[in-house]
Design a protein around this motif. Sequence first.
Motif, short mmCIF file in Angstrom:
data_model
loop_
_atom_site.label_atom_id
_atom_site.label_comp_id
_atom_site.label_asym_id
_atom_site.label_seq_id
_atom_site.Cartn_x
_atom_site.Cartn_y
_atom_site.Cartn_z
N GLU A 198 0.94 -1.03 -0.59
CA GLU A 198 0.10 -0.06 -0.17
C GLU A 198 0.53 1.04 0.11
O GLU A 198 0.87 2.24 -0.51
CB GLU A 198 -1.17 0.03 1.67
N THR A 220 0.52 3.98 -2.99
CA THR A 220 -0.04 4.90 -3.43
C THR A 220 0.41 6.25 -4.05
O THR A 220 0.34 7.49 -4.31
CB THR A 220 -0.20 5.13 -1.84
N VAL A 250 -6.65 3.17 -5.17
CA VAL A 250 -6.72 1.99 -4.31
C VAL A 250 -7.20 1.28 -3.12
O VAL A 250 -8.26 1.43 -1.75
CB VAL A 250 -4.86 2.53 -3.81
#
Length: 152
Positions: free
Chosen positions: A86, A90, A98
């Motif tokens: 993550e 990002t 996402v």
Amino acid sequence: MTDTDATDLAILRLLARDATLGAAEIGREIGLTQPAVWRRIRRLQDSGIIAGRRIVVDQAALGFTVSVFLGIRLAARGRPELETFERAVTAIPEVQTVQHVLGRFDYRLRIIARDIPDFERILRRRIMTLPGVGQVEANVVLSEERRPGPLG
């Protein structure tokens, strides 16, 4: 939770359609004074129903003509892998959303690109090199209709 009435919903519908509307314009549309509209908007903000205001950018006008939904299944499972992935994903500017999801894939991304070769570059050089990426499936968006959501 804040109680909302038909007037609050009318204000929310108008703001959802055009977040730049002022209280005077909204008041004229629904038959309230500007101060009354402001009080209601403030109450909706304070309660968290209105969480912000956004503009809609025409991505095609900026040269981004391809939109792709990308399903990603991580090669390994576990909280550290999720957090590492993550953080890395990002940081990629072409990744618009996402979503951590249940089902065949662990994540669903929405990616914008200038064209298919640009998407291929993003996929090969940025997405496939992310930590933990296993299986990937791309769905190119051919057309899209925006729905007004629960407010109508």
